[in-house]
Design a protein around this motif. Sequence first.
Motif, short mmCIF file in Angstrom:
data_model
loop_
_atom_site.label_atom_id
_atom_site.label_comp_id
_atom_site.label_asym_id
_atom_site.label_seq_id
_atom_site.Cartn_x
_atom_site.Cartn_y
_atom_site.Cartn_z
N THR A 43 0.84 -1.20 0.00
CA THR A 43 0.00 0.00 0.00
C THR A 43 0.87 1.25 0.00
O THR A 43 0.57 2.24 -0.68
CB THR A 43 -0.95 -0.02 1.22
N GLN A 88 -7.24 0.65 -0.27
CA GLN A 88 -7.52 -0.54 0.52
C GLN A 88 -8.59 -0.23 1.56
O GLN A 88 -9.51 -1.02 1.76
CB GLN A 88 -6.22 -0.98 1.22
N ASP A 165 -6.05 -1.54 -4.80
CA ASP A 165 -5.46 -2.10 -3.57
C ASP A 165 -6.47 -3.08 -2.96
O ASP A 165 -7.42 -2.67 -2.32
CB ASP A 165 -5.10 -0.96 -2.60
N GLU A 166 -6.25 -4.34 -3.20
CA GLU A 166 -7.13 -5.43 -2.78
C GLU A 166 -8.55 -5.25 -3.33
O GLU A 166 -9.52 -5.14 -2.57
CB GLU A 166 -7.11 -5.57 -1.26
MG MG Z 1 -2.01 -2.81 2.11
#
Ligand code: MG
Length: 271
Positions: A43, A88, A165-166
């Motif tokens: 991240t 995220q 991010d994810e």
């Molecule tokens: Mg992360």
Amino acid sequence: MNIIEIENLTKRFKDNVALDNVSLTIQRGEVFGLLGPNGAGKTTLIRLLIGLIKPTSGTARIQYNGLGPFDINKDIMEIRKKASLLPQEADVYENLTAKENIMYYGQIYGNVPNGEVRRRTEELIDMIGLRGRENDITKEFSGGMKRKVLVARALVMDPDLIFLDEPTTGIDILGARTVRNLIKRLAKELNKTVILTTHDLSEVEELCDRVGILVKGKLAAIGSPDELEQQFTRAHLEDVFIGLTTGEGVLEEDLTTKKRRGFISRILRRR
Ligand SMILES: [Mg+2]
Ligand SMILES: Nc1ncnc2c1ncn2[C@@H]1O[C@H](COP(=O)(O)OP(=O)(O)OP(=O)(O)O)[C@@H](O)[C@H]1O
């Protein structure tokens, strides 16, 4: 053609080196996966590239088709015109409907005319599977439904460079498949560059042209999933990952697949 060139990028938070002298390049149209255990710096790297935080040292340059190169230390506004991020940890505007969330983002970011934002919003509502719920207030949405709104929001400004991010965390099986198909289409048909993080190795194998494995802020390995398996003489990306993050010792021949799976899920659940 490289869209991103990262050069000796380092980020320290007080004594904690979150990213440690990372250099790598990413090509236009590539789906690039960032892998690594919790706290590895994934991240942080994304936040640096889109200018949410400043590097301690080093830099990265981003070059769009015919525009740039732009330096993350000084040209963030230029970079942001064609880059977008699904963070995220992000939330929708709960008092807005799904459609309003997506449209609002399209109107304030990027340079897309309003009519085009409206058209893209409708298209994304269909693509992401929110049709029928688009006029509902998102406060009442489930976690996965909110995540879908956020994915659509990240795409409405028609970015060339997309940081996810994810993206599939918390989304149900069908929804995750929809998001993965969308990512494939973005890269293969529209020549967008996608940089994503995930803890799902099958997702990496399905989507990513190349992956970078971060361990304690350092780039421990980079290559296509196949190349990494060959380079580390492992049959599966999972074994490469475990070897790099825990040391070779755990990869005893007699360790059963089940045990290894249990081990990796323990690593990945460390949040
Ligand atoms: Mg992360
Ligand atoms: N704003 C911050 N202030 C202080 N430390 C931070 C900050 N952001 C990140 N860190 C630290 O930097 C390191 C890397 O964090 P980062 O969020 O990049 O990890 P990650 O690879 O994304 O992990 P995860 O898989 O859990 O999302 C961690 O040690 C974290 O505690």
